[in-house]
Design a protein around this motif. Structure first.
Motif, short mmCIF file in Angstrom:
data_model
loop_
_atom_site.label_atom_id
_atom_site.label_comp_id
_atom_site.label_asym_id
_atom_site.label_seq_id
_atom_site.Cartn_x
_atom_site.Cartn_y
_atom_site.Cartn_z
N SER A 1 69.57 61.54 -108.70
CA SER A 1 70.05 60.42 -109.37
C SER A 1 70.39 59.36 -108.19
CB SER A 1 71.16 60.56 -110.29
OG SER A 1 70.83 61.31 -111.40
N LEU B 1 68.17 55.75 -107.55
CA LEU B 1 69.06 54.44 -107.36
C LEU B 1 68.89 53.90 -106.03
CD1 LEU B 1 72.26 55.45 -109.06
CD2 LEU B 1 70.66 53.98 -110.01
N ARG C 1 65.37 52.37 -106.28
CA ARG C 1 65.19 51.10 -107.04
C ARG C 1 66.00 50.00 -106.45
NH1 ARG C 1 66.07 52.86 -113.24
NH2 ARG C 1 64.34 54.07 -113.34
N LYS D 1 69.26 49.80 -106.18
CA LYS D 1 70.66 49.79 -106.78
C LYS D 1 71.90 50.13 -105.86
CE LYS D 1 68.45 48.17 -110.23
NZ LYS D 1 68.45 46.77 -110.56
#
Length: 129
Positions: free
Chosen positions: A21, A25, A28, A30
């Motif tokens: 995860s 992230l 991306r 993020k």
């Protein structure tokens, strides 16, 4: 993300799912940072993938003294091979110089594991719990 804003996800390598995860992230855009638990079994297998983000995110050592097993022997703090709860660690560190030496050696092992896997020192160091 605005300049100066940092969003850091701790616990990289605590489990494969958490690590995947975090990698997603990071990919991306993020997250701007993550702290890695180099004492966890998933570290070795996922470190290379994390290293791919060295130019776009801060990669740090998330020093661990309370979750699962240390990287080396700690006969006073973790005589059974499992790290104790935070309160036990804190009390032992205050009262016993030998425990402080074990903690310093474990810190070096976890730092070395980071540097060996990524070929560089961490951007930051913080602690689990």
């Amino acid at each position: 993300m605005p300049t100066g804003f940092v969003l850091c996800a701790d616990d990289f390598a605590i489990t494969a799912g958490v690590s995947r995860s975090i990698l997603e992230l990071l990919g991306r855009g993020k997250l701007s940072a993550t702290g890695a638990m180099t004492s966890r079994p998933h570290w070795r297998g996922l470190a290379r993938e994390l290293g791919a983000f060295a130019e776009t995110a801060d990669l740090g050592l998330h020093f661990n003294l309370t979750c699962a097993a240390p990287l080396g022997a700690m006969p006073r703090l973790a005589p059974g091979g499992e790290l104790p709860a935070l309160g036990i660690v804190a009390r032992a560190a205050v009262l016993a110089p030998a425990v402080r030496r074990e903690i310093a050696a474990e810190f070096r092992r976890q730092l070395d594991a980071f540097e060996e896997a990524l070929g560089r020192p961490p951007d930051f160091v913080d602690g689990h719990q």
